[in-house]
Motif scaffolding. Structure first.
Motif, PDB file in Angstrom:
ATOM      1  N   ARG A  10      -9.649  23.811  -2.958  1.00 42.45           N
ATOM      2  CA  ARG A  10      -8.522  23.396  -2.128  1.00 42.45           C
ATOM      3  C   ARG A  10      -8.541  21.876  -2.114  1.00 42.45           C
ATOM      4  N   SER A  11      -7.414  21.281  -2.500  1.00 37.54           N
ATOM      5  CA  SER A  11      -7.382  19.818  -2.601  1.00 37.54           C
ATOM      6  C   SER A  11      -7.793  19.151  -1.298  1.00 37.54           C
ATOM      7  N   SER A  12      -8.633  18.144  -1.414  1.00 37.97           N
ATOM      8  CA  SER A  12      -8.954  17.321  -0.237  1.00 37.97           C
ATOM      9  C   SER A  12      -7.800  16.358  -0.023  1.00 37.97           C
ATOM     10  N   MET A  13      -7.486  16.097   1.213  1.00 43.29           N
ATOM     11  CA  MET A  13      -6.381  15.181   1.517  1.00 43.29           C
ATOM     12  C   MET A  13      -6.876  14.071   2.424  1.00 43.29           C
ATOM     13  N   PRO A  14      -6.308  12.871   2.250  1.00 44.30           N
ATOM     14  CA  PRO A  14      -6.590  11.818   3.235  1.00 44.30           C
ATOM     15  C   PRO A  14      -5.797  12.134   4.495  1.00 44.30           C
ATOM     16  N   SER A  15      -5.950  11.342   5.527  1.00 41.38           N
ATOM     17  CA  SER A  15      -5.124  11.612   6.712  1.00 41.38           C
ATOM     18  C   SER A  15      -3.666  11.293   6.351  1.00 41.38           C
ATOM     19  N   TYR A  16      -2.783  12.086   6.901  1.00 42.83           N
ATOM     20  CA  TYR A  16      -1.347  11.922   6.648  1.00 42.83           C
ATOM     21  C   TYR A  16      -0.917  10.495   7.011  1.00 42.83           C
ATOM     22  N   GLU A  17      -1.360  10.037   8.169  1.00 45.14           N
ATOM     23  CA  GLU A  17      -0.954   8.705   8.669  1.00 45.14           C
ATOM     24  C   GLU A  17      -1.411   7.614   7.688  1.00 45.14           C
ATOM     25  N   GLU A  18      -2.642   7.748   7.201  1.00 43.21           N
ATOM     26  CA  GLU A  18      -3.161   6.714   6.296  1.00 43.21           C
ATOM     27  C   GLU A  18      -2.310   6.651   5.018  1.00 43.21           C
ATOM     28  N   PHE A  19      -1.990   7.807   4.471  1.00 38.66           N
ATOM     29  CA  PHE A  19      -1.228   7.833   3.223  1.00 38.66           C
ATOM     30  C   PHE A  19       0.174   7.259   3.443  1.00 38.66           C
ATOM     31  N   ILE A  20       0.816   7.699   4.521  1.00 36.96           N
ATOM     32  CA  ILE A  20       2.181   7.232   4.808  1.00 36.96           C
ATOM     33  C   ILE A  20       2.195   5.713   4.994  1.00 36.96           C
ATOM     34  N   GLU A  21       1.206   5.222   5.711  1.00 33.47           N
ATOM     35  CA  GLU A  21       1.118   3.777   5.957  1.00 33.47           C
ATOM     36  C   GLU A  21       0.959   3.030   4.622  1.00 33.47           C
ATOM     37  N   MET A  22       0.159   3.597   3.752  1.00 35.09           N
ATOM     38  CA  MET A  22      -0.121   2.937   2.467  1.00 35.09           C
ATOM     39  C   MET A  22       1.094   2.945   1.531  1.00 35.09           C
ATOM     40  N   ILE A  23       1.903   4.005   1.591  1.00 35.71           N
ATOM     41  CA  ILE A  23       3.031   4.048   0.633  1.00 35.71           C
ATOM     42  C   ILE A  23       4.256   3.282   1.136  1.00 35.71           C
ATOM     43  N   LYS A  24       4.271   2.907   2.439  1.00 33.44           N
ATOM     44  CA  LYS A  24       5.443   2.222   3.005  1.00 33.44           C
ATOM     45  C   LYS A  24       5.945   1.031   2.183  1.00 33.44           C
ATOM     46  N   PRO A  25       5.050   0.141   1.739  1.00 30.56           N
ATOM     47  CA  PRO A  25       5.533  -1.043   0.999  1.00 30.56           C
ATOM     48  C   PRO A  25       6.349  -0.700  -0.243  1.00 30.56           C
ATOM     49  N   LEU A  26       6.183   0.499  -0.772  1.00 29.61           N
ATOM     50  CA  LEU A  26       6.914   0.848  -1.997  1.00 29.61           C
ATOM     51  C   LEU A  26       8.423   0.887  -1.755  1.00 29.61           C
ATOM     52  N   TRP A  27       8.807   1.163  -0.489  1.00 35.35           N
ATOM     53  CA  TRP A  27      10.247   1.182  -0.188  1.00 35.35           C
ATOM     54  C   TRP A  27      10.824  -0.238  -0.191  1.00 35.35           C
ATOM     55  N   GLU A  28       9.929  -1.194  -0.014  1.00 33.74           N
ATOM     56  CA  GLU A  28      10.341  -2.596  -0.054  1.00 33.74           C
ATOM     57  C   GLU A  28      10.340  -3.109  -1.499  1.00 33.74           C
ATOM     58  N   THR A  29       9.212  -2.897  -2.183  1.00 28.12           N
ATOM     59  CA  THR A  29       9.059  -3.507  -3.510  1.00 28.12           C
ATOM     60  C   THR A  29       9.820  -2.760  -4.599  1.00 28.12           C
ATOM     61  N   ARG A  30       9.945  -1.443  -4.422  1.00 24.53           N
ATOM     62  CA  ARG A  30      10.564  -0.560  -5.428  1.00 24.53           C
ATOM     63  C   ARG A  30       9.814  -0.609  -6.758  1.00 24.53           C
ATOM     64  N   TRP A  31       8.583  -1.044  -6.731  1.00 20.60           N
ATOM     65  CA  TRP A  31       7.779  -1.035  -7.967  1.00 20.60           C
ATOM     66  C   TRP A  31       6.918   0.237  -7.940  1.00 20.60           C
ATOM     67  N   LEU A  32       7.329   1.230  -8.715  1.00 18.04           N
ATOM     68  CA  LEU A  32       6.741   2.566  -8.576  1.00 18.04           C
ATOM     69  C   LEU A  32       5.760   2.951  -9.681  1.00 18.04           C
ATOM     70  N   THR A  33       5.843   2.265 -10.813  1.00 16.14           N
ATOM     71  CA  THR A  33       4.946   2.634 -11.922  1.00 16.14           C
ATOM     72  C   THR A  33       4.796   1.438 -12.869  1.00 16.14           C
ATOM     73  N   ASN A  34       4.387   1.691 -14.111  1.00 19.48           N
ATOM     74  CA  ASN A  34       4.161   0.623 -15.109  1.00 19.48           C
ATOM     75  C   ASN A  34       3.169  -0.434 -14.617  1.00 19.48           C
ATOM     76  N   MET A  35       1.963   0.045 -14.322  1.00 15.66           N
ATOM     77  CA  MET A  35       0.833  -0.824 -13.945  1.00 15.66           C
ATOM     78  C   MET A  35       1.179  -1.737 -12.763  1.00 15.66           C
ATOM     79  N   GLY A  36       1.420  -1.130 -11.635  1.00 10.57           N
ATOM     80  CA  GLY A  36       1.719  -1.881 -10.422  1.00 10.57           C
ATOM     81  C   GLY A  36       0.462  -2.399  -9.734  1.00 10.57           C
ATOM     82  N   VAL A  37       0.657  -2.954  -8.547  1.00 11.00           N
ATOM     83  CA  VAL A  37      -0.489  -3.580  -7.864  1.00 11.00           C
ATOM     84  C   VAL A  37      -1.530  -2.548  -7.418  1.00 11.00           C
ATOM     85  N   TYR A  38      -1.074  -1.347  -7.051  1.00 14.17           N
ATOM     86  CA  TYR A  38      -2.047  -0.326  -6.608  1.00 14.17           C
ATOM     87  C   TYR A  38      -2.821   0.230  -7.795  1.00 14.17           C
ATOM     88  N   HIS A  39      -2.131   0.290  -8.933  1.00 19.35           N
ATOM     89  CA  HIS A  39      -2.800   0.677 -10.178  1.00 19.35           C
ATOM     90  C   HIS A  39      -3.962  -0.285 -10.436  1.00 19.35           C
TER      91      HIS A  39
END
Ligand code: T4K
Length: 371
Positions: A10-39
């Protein structure tokens, strides 16, 4: 979705809040792939975590393996000695690189490639060896290195089961010319889908970067017949979040594996995994048990399913016996691999697995074994 099925993992998951908080900036930057900063951040963090000199992230473990082999520029049609006791991906990655797998038997104690049988399979067409640290059992890396060096062969470790493990204090990704990890949702550590190649030769970083990005070097320059194997930013963020719980998850897995061992110890007709092997720090990714024969393995498997306990026959059939490879490669001298694949069953194991569920599973295994 609520389910009363007990699945093999069964997949382990981080806390929902932590993940949501971490992905928020993507709505600002719109940089979703092609070796981004999180990569980039995840590559750096994983290099440290796995204690490897260089690391290249990939979209999944399979493409990591395929591109790792491609990056080594092995001559087309060359023979690659490998194990048939693995997930089908290992063999596919060799064949899809237009190389010929030559299957070597495995050892009955840890199910890894039998290094003493490897040398007799070497011919003047042999170009590489692809051993697998199956179930996190680390291959005899010293002997394999010695044989490979003597014959001028590349060594590509499929380390998809060995995330975070070490041998004699050294990260498992340090062995061979390259080592490949899978970060699939079912793995000890995951990025939903993902993988990585670890290596020491710095020149390989650029080569792999190219290969996972269509071979594109610049807007008007394509130098390699590459693929698209880039990890996206959502996956990289999942990976960053999961790094904070990995040590605890491995500790929880260890406790559960130990409970299994306690409850199944000395059950006649059952061989348990040996997590006490010298010099290996395990990640407890799988709990494979070996039955005395195929009939008892299948009886237990079938009856457990009727009780909603979904064990898995990892790895049956052998990859060499897959429909797509029928009649193509030699199945000679694979006695151990054949016997083990017909007698093995992987029991459910994951950090959240309740102790009373383990008692329920082991009780059922014993009951059906005796029936
Ligand atoms: N080399 C080796 C030695 C490998 O074992 C693998 C992958 C690879 C290479 C290739 O790496 P990747 O390209 O996959 O990164 C699973 C996994 O899909 C596969 O990653 C893994 N090995 C293999 C051993 O197992 P299946 O077909 O058994 O998966 P599935 O969908 O039946 O899932 C098994 C159980 O996992 C489910 O009953 C429940 C749980 N699960 C599954 C999914 C998909 C979750 O909890 N969450 C999920 O999202 O292959």
């Amino acid at each position: 979705m609520k389910t009363d099925k007990i699945l093999v993992t069964r997949s382990s998951m981080p806390s929902y809040e932590e993940f949501i908080e971490m992905i928020k900036p993507l709505w600002e930057t719109r940089w979703l792939t092609n070796m981004g900063v999180y990569h980039e951040e995840l590559e750096n963090r994983l290099r440290e975590k796995l204690e490897v000199p260089c690391l290249s992230l990939m979209v999944n473990g399979h493409m990591a393996l395929e591109l790792a082999i491609q990056a080594l520029n092995l001559p087309e049609g060359g023979e690659v000695i490998t194990t048939p006791f693995t997930f089908i991906s290992t063999t596919h990655a060799i064949v899809r690189n237009r190389l010929n797998p030559v299957f070597c038997d495995i050892k009955p104690d840890d199910y890894t490639i039998d290094e003493e049988k490897l040398e007799e399979l070497i011919t003047d067409r042999t170009v590489a060896v692809v051993p697998v640290h199956v179930y996190g059992n680390i291959c005899n890396v010293e002997r394999i290195r010695e044989i490979a060096d003597r014959h001028g062969l590349k060594v590509i470790y499929d380390a998809c089961h060995a995330f975070g493990e070490s041998y004699k204090g050294q990260g498992v990704g340090c062995f061979g010319d390259v080592s490949v990890f899978s970060f699939h949702a079912t793995k000890v550590y995951h990025t939903m889908e993902g993988g990585a190649v670890a290596f020491a030769d710095e020149k390989l970083y650029e080569k792999l970067y190219n290969l996972k990005n269509f071979g594109i070097q610049g807007e008007e320059l394509v130098t390699d017949v590459g693929a698209n194997a880039k990890m996206n930013e959502f996956a990289a963020i999942m990976g960053l979040c999961n790094l904070s719980n990995i040590d605890q998850n491995i500790a929880l897995r260890k406790e559960r594996a130990e409970l299994y061992c306690k409850l199944l110890n000395h059950v006649p007709g059952l061989k348990l995994p040996d997590f006490g092997r010298q010099n290996i720090s395990y990640n407890y990714g799988y709990f494979p048990v070996l039955f005395a024969d195929r009939e008892s393995r299948d009886r237990v498997y079938d009856n457990l399913r009727k009780e909603n306990i979904y064990t898995r026959k990892y790895f049956y059939p052998l990859t060499a016996e897959a429909e797509c490879y029928r009649g193509k490669y030699s199945l000679a001298n694979l006695q151990n691999a054949k016997q083990i694949s017909e007698r093995v069953l992987v029991l459910p194991l994951y950090p959240e697995l309740d102790y009373d569920v383990i008692e329920h599973i082991t009780g059922a295994v014993k009951r059906y074994l005796a029936s």
